[in-house]
Scaffold this motif. Structure first.
Motif, PDB file in Angstrom:
ATOM      1  N   SER A  20       0.957  -1.110   0.068  1.00 45.59           N
ATOM      2  CA  SER A  20      -0.310   0.125   0.071  1.00 45.59           C
ATOM      3  C   SER A  20       0.774   1.184  -0.001  1.00 45.59           C
ATOM      4  N   THR A  21       2.217   1.477   0.380  1.00 52.53           N
ATOM      5  CA  THR A  21       3.034   2.277   0.328  1.00 52.53           C
ATOM      6  C   THR A  21       3.061   2.829  -1.203  1.00 52.53           C
ATOM      7  N   LYS A  22       2.249   4.374  -1.281  1.00 56.87           N
ATOM      8  CA  LYS A  22       2.663   4.960  -2.252  1.00 56.87           C
ATOM      9  C   LYS A  22       4.107   5.328  -2.879  1.00 56.87           C
ATOM     10  N   THR A  23       5.260   5.738  -3.931  1.00 58.50           N
ATOM     11  CA  THR A  23       6.187   5.788  -3.921  1.00 58.50           C
ATOM     12  C   THR A  23       5.538   7.692  -4.948  1.00 58.50           C
ATOM     13  N   ILE A  24       6.302   8.511  -4.757  1.00 59.64           N
ATOM     14  CA  ILE A  24       6.039   9.845  -5.356  1.00 59.64           C
ATOM     15  C   ILE A  24       7.339  10.456  -5.802  1.00 59.64           C
ATOM     16  N   LEU A  25       7.545  10.928  -7.114  1.00 60.54           N
ATOM     17  CA  LEU A  25       8.840  11.465  -7.731  1.00 60.54           C
ATOM     18  C   LEU A  25       8.247  12.572  -7.716  1.00 60.54           C
ATOM     19  N   VAL A  61       9.151   9.469  -1.556  1.00 57.77           N
ATOM     20  CA  VAL A  61       9.478  10.308  -1.385  1.00 57.77           C
ATOM     21  C   VAL A  61      10.194  10.527  -1.504  1.00 57.77           C
ATOM     22  N   ILE A  62      10.489  10.394  -3.339  1.00 60.65           N
ATOM     23  CA  ILE A  62      12.021  10.295  -4.001  1.00 60.65           C
ATOM     24  C   ILE A  62      12.122  12.031  -3.975  1.00 60.65           C
ATOM     25  N   ASN A  63      12.811  12.929  -4.097  1.00 62.14           N
ATOM     26  CA  ASN A  63      13.400  13.880  -4.476  1.00 62.14           C
ATOM     27  C   ASN A  63      14.478  13.618  -5.393  1.00 62.14           C
ATOM     28  N   TRP A  80      17.966   7.911 -15.564  1.00 57.34           N
ATOM     29  CA  TRP A  80      18.147   7.275 -14.674  1.00 57.34           C
ATOM     30  C   TRP A  80      17.310   6.518 -13.252  1.00 57.34           C
ATOM     31  N   VAL A  81      16.460   8.216 -13.312  1.00 59.06           N
ATOM     32  CA  VAL A  81      15.755   8.325 -12.378  1.00 59.06           C
ATOM     33  C   VAL A  81      14.477   7.725 -12.176  1.00 59.06           C
ATOM     34  N   LEU A  82      14.027   7.076 -13.409  1.00 64.69           N
ATOM     35  CA  LEU A  82      12.700   5.933 -13.552  1.00 64.69           C
ATOM     36  C   LEU A  82      13.529   4.485 -13.918  1.00 64.69           C
ATOM     37  N   ARG A  83      14.212   4.436 -13.106  1.00 70.47           N
ATOM     38  CA  ARG A  83      14.801   2.988 -13.209  1.00 70.47           C
ATOM     39  C   ARG A  83      13.769   2.312 -10.931  1.00 70.47           C
ATOM     40  N   GLN A  84      13.478   3.000 -10.673  1.00 73.51           N
ATOM     41  CA  GLN A  84      12.423   2.010  -9.917  1.00 73.51           C
ATOM     42  C   GLN A  84      10.670   2.690 -10.026  1.00 73.51           C
ATOM     43  N   PRO A  85       9.933   1.676 -10.050  1.00 72.38           N
ATOM     44  CA  PRO A  85       8.825   1.795 -10.020  1.00 72.38           C
ATOM     45  C   PRO A  85       7.730   3.188  -9.101  1.00 72.38           C
ATOM     46  N   ILE A  86       7.480   3.321  -9.919  1.00 73.80           N
ATOM     47  CA  ILE A  86       6.833   5.135  -8.987  1.00 73.80           C
ATOM     48  C   ILE A  86       5.226   5.180  -9.577  1.00 73.80           C
ATOM     49  N   ASP A  87       4.182   5.612  -8.092  1.00 78.56           N
ATOM     50  CA  ASP A  87       2.929   5.490  -8.174  1.00 78.56           C
ATOM     51  C   ASP A  87       2.636   6.829  -8.344  1.00 78.56           C
ATOM     52  N   VAL A  88       3.018   7.946  -8.139  1.00 79.71           N
ATOM     53  CA  VAL A  88       2.935   9.599  -8.593  1.00 79.71           C
ATOM     54  C   VAL A  88       3.953  10.381  -9.055  1.00 79.71           C
ATOM     55  N   PHE A  89       3.905  11.189 -10.153  1.00 77.47           N
ATOM     56  CA  PHE A  89       5.436  12.128 -10.111  1.00 77.47           C
ATOM     57  C   PHE A  89       5.184  13.421 -10.899  1.00 77.47           C
ATOM     58  N   VAL A  90       5.806  13.936 -10.092  1.00 80.29           N
ATOM     59  CA  VAL A  90       5.694  15.469 -10.170  1.00 80.29           C
ATOM     60  C   VAL A  90       6.448  15.659 -11.211  1.00 80.29           C
ATOM     61  N   LEU A  91       6.476  16.826 -12.010  1.00 82.56           N
ATOM     62  CA  LEU A  91       7.027  17.594 -12.638  1.00 82.56           C
ATOM     63  C   LEU A  91       7.144  19.060 -12.709  1.00 82.56           C
ATOM     64  N   GLU A  92       8.064  19.426 -11.654  1.00 83.36           N
ATOM     65  CA  GLU A  92       8.265  20.779 -11.530  1.00 83.36           C
ATOM     66  C   GLU A  92       9.848  21.576 -12.083  1.00 83.36           C
ATOM     67  N   LYS A 121       6.796   3.809 -19.355  1.00 84.30           N
ATOM     68  CA  LYS A 121       7.135   3.391 -18.534  1.00 84.30           C
ATOM     69  C   LYS A 121       6.759   2.533 -17.223  1.00 84.30           C
ATOM     70  N   TYR A 122       5.568   4.001 -16.697  1.00 85.74           N
ATOM     71  CA  TYR A 122       4.925   3.475 -16.114  1.00 85.74           C
ATOM     72  C   TYR A 122       3.352   4.208 -16.136  1.00 85.74           C
ATOM     73  N   PRO A 123       2.244   2.961 -16.772  1.00 85.35           N
ATOM     74  CA  PRO A 123       1.123   4.016 -17.756  1.00 85.35           C
ATOM     75  C   PRO A 123       0.336   3.818 -16.655  1.00 85.35           C
ATOM     76  N   LYS A 124       0.053   3.647 -15.115  1.00 90.74           N
ATOM     77  CA  LYS A 124      -0.213   3.849 -14.327  1.00 90.74           C
ATOM     78  C   LYS A 124       0.215   4.733 -12.921  1.00 90.74           C
ATOM     79  N   ALA A 125       1.206   4.909 -14.017  1.00 89.24           N
ATOM     80  CA  ALA A 125       1.471   6.118 -12.945  1.00 89.24           C
ATOM     81  C   ALA A 125       0.588   7.931 -13.347  1.00 89.24           C
ATOM     82  N   LYS A 126       0.007   8.370 -12.348  1.00 85.94           N
ATOM     83  CA  LYS A 126      -0.245   9.664 -11.596  1.00 85.94           C
ATOM     84  C   LYS A 126      -0.254  10.601 -12.100  1.00 85.94           C
TER      85      LYS A 126
END
Length: 203
Positions: A20-25, A61-63, A80-92, A121-126
Motif C-alpha cells: 500500500s506504500t505509494k512512491t512519489i517522485l 518520497v523521492i526528491n 536514470w531516475v525512472l529505474r524504480q517503479p513510481i505511483d505519482v510523478f510530480v513534474l516541476e 514506462k509506468y502507464p498507471k502512474a499519475k
C-alpha cells in the motif's frame, strides 16, 4: 492448524500493508531540491512525506530535484531516475528555461517528452504538473505564453495541475531567501501545505 492459518493471515496482511506504500517522485530544479536550506528535510517534498505518514498514508518520497536544471537537462537524465517503479510523478521544471529566456516551444516540447517517457514506462502512474511564472522583465508576450504552458500540458495529458507552485510564497520577503527567488524554510512549509492538498486525493 489454527496456528498456521493465523500465521498465513498475518503474513498476507503484512504483505498488503507493504504494497500500500505509494512512491512519489518529485522531479524538478532548485525549488524541489531545497536550494539554500540547511537540509533537504526542510524542502517541501520531505515535508509532504511527513504529513502523509501522519495521516496514515504510507509513502516513499523521492526528491529528484537538481539546482539549475532546465527542461532539456531533465529530459536527458530522466531514464536514470525512472529505474524504480513510481505511483505519482510530480513534474516541476521549466522555471530555469523561462529565467534564461529560452524558446517556449522547446520548453513545452521537452516537458511533453518527459511526460511521454513516464507514461510509457509506468502507464498507471499519475502525473502532476507544477505551474510556474517568470518575472515581467522578459516582456508581456513571453511571460503570458510561458504561464500557459503548464495548464496546456496538464489538460493535454489528463494530468493534475498545481496552478502556481509558489502560491502565497512568491513575492513575500518573509517566506523567501535573500535572492527573492527561492523559498526559505518557512516558505517551503507553505508550498508543502499547498501541494499536499493536491496530491492527497491522488493516493
Amino acid at each position: 492448524m489454527v496456528g498456521k492459518l493465523g500465521l498465513i493471515i498475518s503474513f498476507l496482511l503484512l504483505f498488503q500493508a507493504g504494497n500500500s506504500t505509494k512512491t512519489i517522485l518529485f522531479y524538478g530544479d532548485s525549488l524541489t531540491a531545497g536550494y539554500g536550506l540547511s537540509s533537504t528535510d526542510e524542502a517541501f517534498p520531505a515535508l509532504i512525506e511527513k504529513k502523509l505518514k501522519q495521516q496514515g498514508k504510507p509513502s516513499k518520497v523521492i526528491n529528484a530535484g537538481l539546482s539549475g536544471e532546465t527542461s532539456a537537462g531533465g529530459l536527458s537524465r530522466l531514464e536514470w531516475v525512472l529505474r524504480q517503479p513510481i505511483d505519482v510523478f510530480v513534474l516541476e521544471l521549466g522555471a530555469n528555461d523561462g529565467l534564461r529566456g529560452l524558446p517556449l516551444e522547446q520548453t513545452q516540447k521537452n516537458l511533453q517528452s518527459i511526460i511521454d517517457k513516464v507514461k510509457a514506462k509506468y502507464p498507471k502512474a499519475k502525473i502532476v504538473v507544477a505551474g510556474m511564472m517568470v518575472p515581467p522583465n522578459l516582456g508581456p508576450d513571453y511571460t503570458s505564453k510561458f504561464k500557459k504552458i503548464f495548464p496546456e500540458l496538464a489538460k493535454k495529458n489528463n494530468a493534475t495541475l498545481i496552478p502556481f507552485l509558489l502560491q502565497d510564497v512568491g513575492g513575500n520577503d518573509k517566506l523567501n531567501q535573500t535572492d527573492g527567488i527561492h523559498p526559505n524554510a518557512e516558505g517551503h512549509k507553505v508550498v508543502a501545505n499547498n501541494v499536499y492538498k493536491i496530491i492527497l486525493p491522488l493516493l
